[in-house]
Design an enzyme around this catalytic site. Structure first.
Site, mmCIF file in Angstrom:
data_model
loop_
_atom_site.group_PDB
_atom_site.id
_atom_site.type_symbol
_atom_site.label_atom_id
_atom_site.label_comp_id
_atom_site.label_asym_id
_atom_site.label_seq_id
_atom_site.Cartn_x
_atom_site.Cartn_y
_atom_site.Cartn_z
ATOM 1 C CE1 TYR A 37 5.190 -1.778 -31.890
ATOM 2 C CE2 TYR A 37 7.366 -2.014 -32.361
ATOM 3 C CZ TYR A 37 5.955 -1.952 -32.869
ATOM 4 O OH TYR A 37 5.528 -1.938 -34.209
ATOM 5 C CG ASN A 59 10.834 0.170 -35.612
ATOM 6 O OD1 ASN A 59 10.530 1.263 -36.141
ATOM 7 N ND2 ASN A 59 10.878 -1.052 -36.027
ATOM 8 C CD GLU A 89 7.528 -1.535 -36.913
ATOM 9 O OE1 GLU A 89 7.368 -2.224 -36.198
ATOM 10 O OE2 GLU A 89 8.377 -1.877 -38.146
ATOM 11 N NE ARG A 102 9.942 1.393 -41.629
ATOM 12 C CZ ARG A 102 9.864 0.475 -40.702
ATOM 13 N NH1 ARG A 102 8.882 0.061 -39.873
ATOM 14 N NH2 ARG A 102 10.968 -0.515 -40.829
ATOM 15 C CD GLU A 125 11.737 -3.957 -34.994
ATOM 16 O OE1 GLU A 125 11.648 -5.154 -34.922
ATOM 17 O OE2 GLU A 125 10.998 -3.077 -34.684
ATOM 18 C CG HIS A 137 9.860 -5.590 -42.104
ATOM 19 N ND1 HIS A 137 9.707 -4.516 -41.701
ATOM 20 C CD2 HIS A 137 9.481 -6.287 -41.067
ATOM 21 C CE1 HIS A 137 9.056 -4.293 -40.428
ATOM 22 N NE2 HIS A 137 9.050 -5.670 -40.073
HETATM 23 C C1 FCB Z 1 8.213 -5.061 -34.928
HETATM 24 C C2 FCB Z 1 7.998 -5.509 -36.125
HETATM 25 C C3 FCB Z 1 6.910 -5.512 -36.996
HETATM 26 C C4 FCB Z 1 5.784 -5.972 -36.117
HETATM 27 C C5 FCB Z 1 5.714 -5.075 -34.836
HETATM 28 C C6 FCB Z 1 4.853 -5.452 -33.777
HETATM 29 O O1 FCB Z 1 9.027 -5.691 -34.054
HETATM 30 O O2 FCB Z 1 9.109 -4.641 -36.899
HETATM 31 O O3 FCB Z 1 6.996 -6.336 -38.313
HETATM 32 O O4 FCB Z 1 5.851 -7.173 -35.953
HETATM 33 O O5 FCB Z 1 6.975 -5.443 -34.247
#
Ligand code: FCB
Length: 444
Positions: free
Chosen positions: A301, A299, A353, A84, A173, A128
């Site tokens: 985190y 994504n 992600e 990706r 995002e 992006h």
């Molecule tokens: C996400 C982004 C990516 C990177 C990660 C850690 O929010 O999409 O570009 O910065 O975080």
């Protein structure tokens, strides 16, 4: 969580599950003025050294623009199915409108050739975060016309490359573009204005819809969708204030982008709370935004921790924090996916992600990033739970292939499974890359 099994091989996932790694153009390419590339808002933002923690910029980054062949060889050596990456709009259309730049398209043409040669599927993101500065000069995403320019760009890229790309995401995002770019000035273009950020989010959604229409008309075989950063929002306590805050946080973030795409309206709760800051929506906008997508990129985190108290009730962070200070919370992933699956009629999901920043040290040609391996393992186990609960997940992309330019954190935060020595551009596989390679190699 601690009772979860960890998986040592991909065999615990369906055989056709897609395994990949992810990057983005501005974070790795460098060559910010090469071969006719126009400036983007991130070039401009970095020019003010105060905006980036280590005063750095993206002019060299991982020098991927010149080293892409080696980098593709490297990622192919890990045995991934897919890669990706994103396209720098101002590389292929320097001003964001008008003339195309053949040399810019040539770069992505060569990159796609290289991926095909190594049998790695291309998952392209069109946007992006690196808007051509020329469009920013005309108002950027606050200007409704930018959405139409984005659709032209999406159309041209798909016309040229659509038959060589597995999946095309319009945005990465959009929450960040709106909230960090226009809400708190952490990201380019560095505006802090709530009303503007909400209007920008509407134009981003509109641009997604317009781009989908433009690309659909080409009947390319590529799957078309969008990538959202998403989280559940947990109240710190059972108090009404904390529960209200959590409900608002979920509505203004996750549902704000999901509801228009899947239901054709903004979430009532957030809309009411935004009051006079609510976006201007023209008649017909939601018809454009709400149209079928072939996949949703998620994504993941961390979760949001919501405390209305002063001082706030601290986040428990029982499993620790990453080098970004982000809570490690794998169970938030199945919680999120199961909730989304109940609320929406979802297309296939890709985790586009997931990964962590770690204070990695290169010593004797090795990087022992055990924490990153544990992070990925626990999130894969959590992902498997979501799938067992009926969520249709088709793939997982680790962020990131390489250490890279982490936006306003500059080069200080390392997310790669491959270490980059920025002085020499030497790449070194971290233990996590070796682990991923073994994980992918072990096939039943
Ligand atoms: C996400 C982004 C990516 C990177 C990660 C850690 O929010 O999409 O570009 O910065 O975080």
């Amino acid at each position: 969580m601690n009772n979860r099994t960890t998986f040592d091989t991909r065999n615990d996932f369906p055989p056709d599950f897609t395994w990949g790694v992810a990057t983005s153009a501005f974070q790795i390419e460098g060559a910010s003025t090469a071969d006719g590339k126009g400036p983007s808002i991130w070039d401009t933002f970095c020019a003010d050294r105060a905006n980036i923690k280590d005063g750095s910029d993206g002019s060299v980054a991982c020098d991927h623009y010149r080293r892409y062949r080696d980098d593709v060889a490297l990622l192919a050596s890990l045995g991934v199915d897919a890669y990706r990456f994103s396209m720098a709009w101002s590389r292929v259309q320097p001003q964001g409108r008008g003339a195309w730049n053949p040399a810019g398209f040539d770069f992505y043409d060569r990159l796609l050739d290289e991926l095909a040669r190594r049998e790695v599927k291309a998952h392209l993101t069109l946007y992006h975060w690196d808007l051509p500065q020329g469009l920013q000069d005309e108002g950027g995403w606050l200007n409704r016309d930018t959405a139409y320019r984005f659709a032209d760009y999406a159309h041209e890229v798909t016309r040229r490359f659509g038959d060589r790309i597995e999946a095309i995401a319009t945005h990465n995002e959009p929450w960040c573009t709106a909230n960090l770019g226009y809400g708190n000035a952490q990201f380019a273009p560095g505006v802090a204005d709530l009303k503007q950020s909400i209007q920008v989010s509407h134009h981003l959604l509109l641009s997604h819809g317009l781009a989908m229409t433009a690309m659909r008309g080409l009947h390319s075989p590529a799957k078309l969708g969008i990538v959202l950063n998403q989280w559940t929002a947990d109240p710190a306590t059972d108090s009404q204030a904390d529960r209200d805050l959590a409900a608002f946080e979920y509505a203004r973030s996750t549902q704000w982008f999901m509801d228009p795409i899947f239901k054709g309206h903004y979430p009532e709760l957030a809309l009411r709370a935004h009051g006079a800051n609510a976006p201007e929506v023209r008649s017909g906008d939601f018809d454009i935004i709400q149209q079928p997508i072939d996949f949703l990129g998620c994504n993941y985190y961390f979760r949001a921790w919501c405390s209305a108290a002063t001082p706030p009730v601290p986040m428990p962070a029982a499993q620790g924090l990453t080098d970004m200070g982000w809570e490690i919370y794998p169970q938030g992933l199945p919680e999120l996916l199961v909730k989304l699956n109940e609320e929406y009629d979802l297309p296939p999901i890709y985790i586009t992600e997931n990964g962590m920043a770690n204070a990695d040290v290169l010593e004797g040609g090795q990087v022992h990033d055990a924490a990153r391996i544990a992070f990925v393992q626990s999130h894969l186990a959590a992902l498997r739970e979501a799938m067992a609960a009926g969520v249709d997940v088709r793939g997982y992309f680790l962020w990131s292939l390489l250490d890279n330019f982490e936006w306003n954190s500059g080069y200080e935060k390392r997310f790669g499974i491959v270490h980059v020595d920025y002085a020499t551009q030497q790449r070194t596989l971290k233990d996590s890359a070796l682990w991923y390679r073994d994980f992918l190699a072990a096939r039943r």
